[in-house]
Design a protein around this motif. Structure first.
Motif, PDB file in Angstrom:
ATOM      1  N   ARG A 217       0.810  -1.218   0.000  1.00 43.42           N
ATOM      2  CA  ARG A 217       0.000   0.000   0.000  1.00 43.42           C
ATOM      3  C   ARG A 217       0.841   1.265   0.000  1.00 43.42           C
ATOM      4  N   SER A 218       2.148   1.172   0.231  1.00 47.08           N
ATOM      5  CA  SER A 218       2.980   2.378   0.279  1.00 47.08           C
ATOM      6  C   SER A 218       3.592   2.721  -1.083  1.00 47.08           C
ATOM      7  N   LEU A 219       3.844   1.701  -1.917  1.00 50.85           N
ATOM      8  CA  LEU A 219       4.513   1.952  -3.193  1.00 50.85           C
ATOM      9  C   LEU A 219       3.582   2.669  -4.161  1.00 50.85           C
ATOM     10  N   ASN A 220       4.003   3.845  -4.625  1.00 52.98           N
ATOM     11  CA  ASN A 220       3.154   4.603  -5.544  1.00 52.98           C
ATOM     12  C   ASN A 220       3.836   4.951  -6.857  1.00 52.98           C
ATOM     13  N   GLU A 221       5.110   4.547  -7.010  1.00 50.44           N
ATOM     14  CA  GLU A 221       5.788   4.859  -8.269  1.00 50.44           C
ATOM     15  C   GLU A 221       6.760   3.742  -8.637  1.00 50.44           C
ATOM     16  N   LEU A 222       6.643   3.279  -9.862  1.00 48.83           N
ATOM     17  CA  LEU A 222       7.521   2.237 -10.387  1.00 48.83           C
ATOM     18  C   LEU A 222       8.122   2.741 -11.694  1.00 48.83           C
ATOM     19  N   THR A 223       9.458   2.819 -11.730  1.00 48.63           N
ATOM     20  CA  THR A 223      10.138   3.251 -12.952  1.00 48.63           C
ATOM     21  C   THR A 223      10.841   2.063 -13.588  1.00 48.63           C
ATOM     22  N   GLY A 252      -7.097  -3.485  -9.594  1.00 48.87           N
ATOM     23  CA  GLY A 252      -7.906  -2.329  -9.238  1.00 48.87           C
ATOM     24  C   GLY A 252      -7.161  -1.021  -9.146  1.00 48.87           C
ATOM     25  N   LEU A 253      -5.929  -0.955  -9.682  1.00 49.74           N
ATOM     26  CA  LEU A 253      -5.158   0.286  -9.651  1.00 49.74           C
ATOM     27  C   LEU A 253      -5.369   1.058 -10.948  1.00 49.74           C
ATOM     28  N   GLN A 254      -5.165   2.371 -10.876  1.00 48.45           N
ATOM     29  CA  GLN A 254      -5.279   3.217 -12.057  1.00 48.45           C
ATOM     30  C   GLN A 254      -3.911   3.825 -12.365  1.00 48.45           C
ATOM     31  N   PRO A 255      -3.116   3.165 -13.214  1.00 48.64           N
ATOM     32  CA  PRO A 255      -1.763   3.650 -13.478  1.00 48.64           C
ATOM     33  C   PRO A 255      -1.733   4.831 -14.449  1.00 48.64           C
ATOM     34  N   HIS A 256      -0.873   5.795 -14.145  1.00 45.47           N
ATOM     35  CA  HIS A 256      -0.594   6.903 -15.055  1.00 45.47           C
ATOM     36  C   HIS A 256       0.832   6.716 -15.557  1.00 45.47           C
ATOM     37  N   VAL A 257       1.037   6.848 -16.853  1.00 45.02           N
ATOM     38  CA  VAL A 257       2.325   6.526 -17.466  1.00 45.02           C
ATOM     39  C   VAL A 257       3.031   7.783 -17.955  1.00 45.02           C
ATOM     40  N   ARG A 258       4.316   7.894 -17.611  1.00 39.75           N
ATOM     41  CA  ARG A 258       5.156   8.976 -18.128  1.00 39.75           C
ATOM     42  C   ARG A 258       6.410   8.373 -18.757  1.00 39.75           C
ATOM     43  N   ARG A 262      16.720   9.995 -21.736  1.00 35.83           N
ATOM     44  CA  ARG A 262      17.869   9.799 -20.847  1.00 35.83           C
ATOM     45  C   ARG A 262      18.178  11.036 -20.017  1.00 35.83           C
ATOM     46  N   SER A 263      17.823  12.212 -20.512  1.00 40.35           N
ATOM     47  CA  SER A 263      18.080  13.447 -19.773  1.00 40.35           C
ATOM     48  C   SER A 263      16.997  13.725 -18.738  1.00 40.35           C
ATOM     49  N   GLY A 264      15.977  12.864 -18.696  1.00 42.12           N
ATOM     50  CA  GLY A 264      14.906  13.041 -17.737  1.00 42.12           C
ATOM     51  C   GLY A 264      13.734  13.865 -18.250  1.00 42.12           C
ATOM     52  N   LYS A 265      13.831  14.324 -19.492  1.00 39.04           N
ATOM     53  CA  LYS A 265      12.756  15.130 -20.065  1.00 39.04           C
ATOM     54  C   LYS A 265      11.577  14.240 -20.459  1.00 39.04           C
ATOM     55  N   SER A 266      10.393  14.638 -20.033  1.00 33.81           N
ATOM     56  CA  SER A 266       9.192  13.869 -20.356  1.00 33.81           C
ATOM     57  C   SER A 266       8.850  14.041 -21.832  1.00 33.81           C
ATOM     58  N   VAL A 267       8.690  12.926 -22.540  1.00 33.23           N
ATOM     59  CA  VAL A 267       8.377  12.991 -23.966  1.00 33.23           C
ATOM     60  C   VAL A 267       6.936  12.566 -24.254  1.00 33.23           C
ATOM     61  N   ARG A 268       6.294  11.929 -23.272  1.00 34.67           N
ATOM     62  CA  ARG A 268       4.918  11.496 -23.480  1.00 34.67           C
ATOM     63  C   ARG A 268       4.277  11.150 -22.143  1.00 34.67           C
ATOM     64  N   GLU A 269       3.074  11.594 -21.937  1.00 37.46           N
ATOM     65  CA  GLU A 269       2.316  11.219 -20.751  1.00 37.46           C
ATOM     66  C   GLU A 269       0.962  10.702 -21.201  1.00 37.46           C
ATOM     67  N   MET A 270       0.470   9.701 -20.496  1.00 37.60           N
ATOM     68  CA  MET A 270      -0.811   9.117 -20.889  1.00 37.60           C
ATOM     69  C   MET A 270      -1.512   8.553 -19.659  1.00 37.60           C
ATOM     70  N   VAL A 284      16.731   4.902 -25.577  1.00 40.78           N
ATOM     71  CA  VAL A 284      16.689   4.512 -24.178  1.00 40.78           C
ATOM     72  C   VAL A 284      15.711   5.408 -23.437  1.00 40.78           C
ATOM     73  N   TYR A 285      14.813   4.798 -22.668  1.00 41.58           N
ATOM     74  CA  TYR A 285      13.790   5.575 -21.972  1.00 41.58           C
ATOM     75  C   TYR A 285      13.541   5.018 -20.576  1.00 41.58           C
ATOM     76  N   ASP A 286      13.049   5.901 -19.719  1.00 41.02           N
ATOM     77  CA  ASP A 286      12.490   5.492 -18.445  1.00 41.02           C
ATOM     78  C   ASP A 286      10.969   5.576 -18.585  1.00 41.02           C
ATOM     79  N   ILE A 287      10.280   4.513 -18.229  1.00 42.29           N
ATOM     80  CA  ILE A 287       8.822   4.499 -18.227  1.00 42.29           C
ATOM     81  C   ILE A 287       8.392   4.487 -16.766  1.00 42.29           C
ATOM     82  N   THR A 288       7.852   5.605 -16.301  1.00 44.07           N
ATOM     83  CA  THR A 288       7.461   5.753 -14.910  1.00 44.07           C
ATOM     84  C   THR A 288       5.956   5.573 -14.771  1.00 44.07           C
ATOM     85  N   ILE A 289       5.583   4.668 -13.895  1.00 47.61           N
ATOM     86  CA  ILE A 289       4.185   4.354 -13.652  1.00 47.61           C
ATOM     87  C   ILE A 289       3.796   4.868 -12.267  1.00 47.61           C
TER      88      ILE A 289
END
Length: 293
Positions: A217-223, A252-258, A262-270, A284-289
């Protein structure tokens, strides 16, 4: 060397300096030992950044001894040095992380722990079992395999203070994923987890992970570290990411994706992961949920 001796003398009496950055100065163990002598008596420093130097086990040992006597520094950056498992063991065995009541952020990323990585992670795991102050642990790009990560998760199960753990760009495979999942079921403090996979995990392995995240219940972000399928570095494939997201929805979770470059700049959010199937990621990308519970 003379410069470090002078700086050490300044640290002994200066009470206002809070951030000391000595990045890329080619400082070896002898120079760091001189610096540590001043750090022992310092009362004001909050952040010490020694990344991109030549720090090895002996230098780490002297920094550790200084931190044992100095409860001031909150952030210690030792990334991109020559620290092996012996250095991690020295940092842990010195009881620095057992007794220091201020250090909240420890960055050991981009140090190669070699074939003795398990010894270093065993020592670090013992620290995690009792340390309640450390909040951010960065072990990105340290060539940690499943055995080393399994030892680390043994400490994570009993840890009550860590908020962020970064394990990206290691050699994580199916067994490591399963042990991370088991640790998450027992750890109620971790909020941010950063991982990837060295070899393709099965759908079952990914389901074990998503089920564990849903129950924590504590984890709210997965990259998740992603690289194009034909890239030179192995990462989770896009189909794996979609499987993880589907698992969150099943729970039952509602994930938001970013998606970030590599520089940390967001290129897409959904707000829906369906768009990932049609997203052409070349590089190369980081996909943060981020999860809304």
């Amino acid at each position: 060397m003379q410069g470090m001796q002078v700086l050490a003398e300044v640290l002994k009496t200066n009470k206002t300096l809070q951030n000391l950055k000595l990045c890329g100065c080619e400082l070896g163990d002898d120079a760091i030992t001189l610096l540590a002598d001043g750090l022992r008596q310092n009362a004001g420093l909050r952040k010490l950044d020694l990344k991109k130097n030549l720090l090895a086990a002996n230098g780490v040992k002297n920094i550790a001894r200084a931190l044992k006597e100095n409860d001031g520094p909150e952030v210690l950056c030792l990334d991109v040095n020559h620290i092996t498992a012996d250095g991690v063991k020295a940092l842990s065995d010195s009881e620095t992380l057992f007794e220091n009541n201020s250090l909240q952020d420890l960055d050991l990323s981009c140090n190669i722990f070699t074939e003795d990585a398990s010894q270093g992670m065993q020592a670090l795991a013992e620290v995690l079992k009792t340390n309640k102050v450390l909040q951010d642990l960065n072990l990105r790009c340290c060539e940690l395999g499943d055995d080393a990560i399994t030892l680390l998760t043994d400490g994570l199960r009993q840890n009550a203070g860590l908020r962020k753990l970064d394990l990206k760009k290691n050699l994580l495979a199916a067994n490591g994923v399963k042990n991370i999942a088991r640790a998450l079921k027992e750890n109620d403090g971790l909020e941010v987890l950063c991982i990837d996979s060295h070899s393709k995990c099965t759908d079952f392995d990914l389901r074990v992970l998503t089920d564990a995240v849903a129950q924590d219940r504590s984890l709210n972000e997965l990259t998740i570290y992603y690289i194009k399928p034909n890239g030179s570095i192995r990462g989770l494939e896009l189909s794996d990411v979609v499987e993880i997201l589907e698992g969150f929805e099943r729970n039952g979770l509602q994930p938001h994706v970013r998606v970030s470059n590599r520089s940390g700049k967001s290129v897409r959010e959904m707000s829906t992961f369906a768009a990932l199937n049609n997203l052409m990621l070349d590089g190369v990308y980081d996909i943060t949920i981020t999860m809304e519970r």
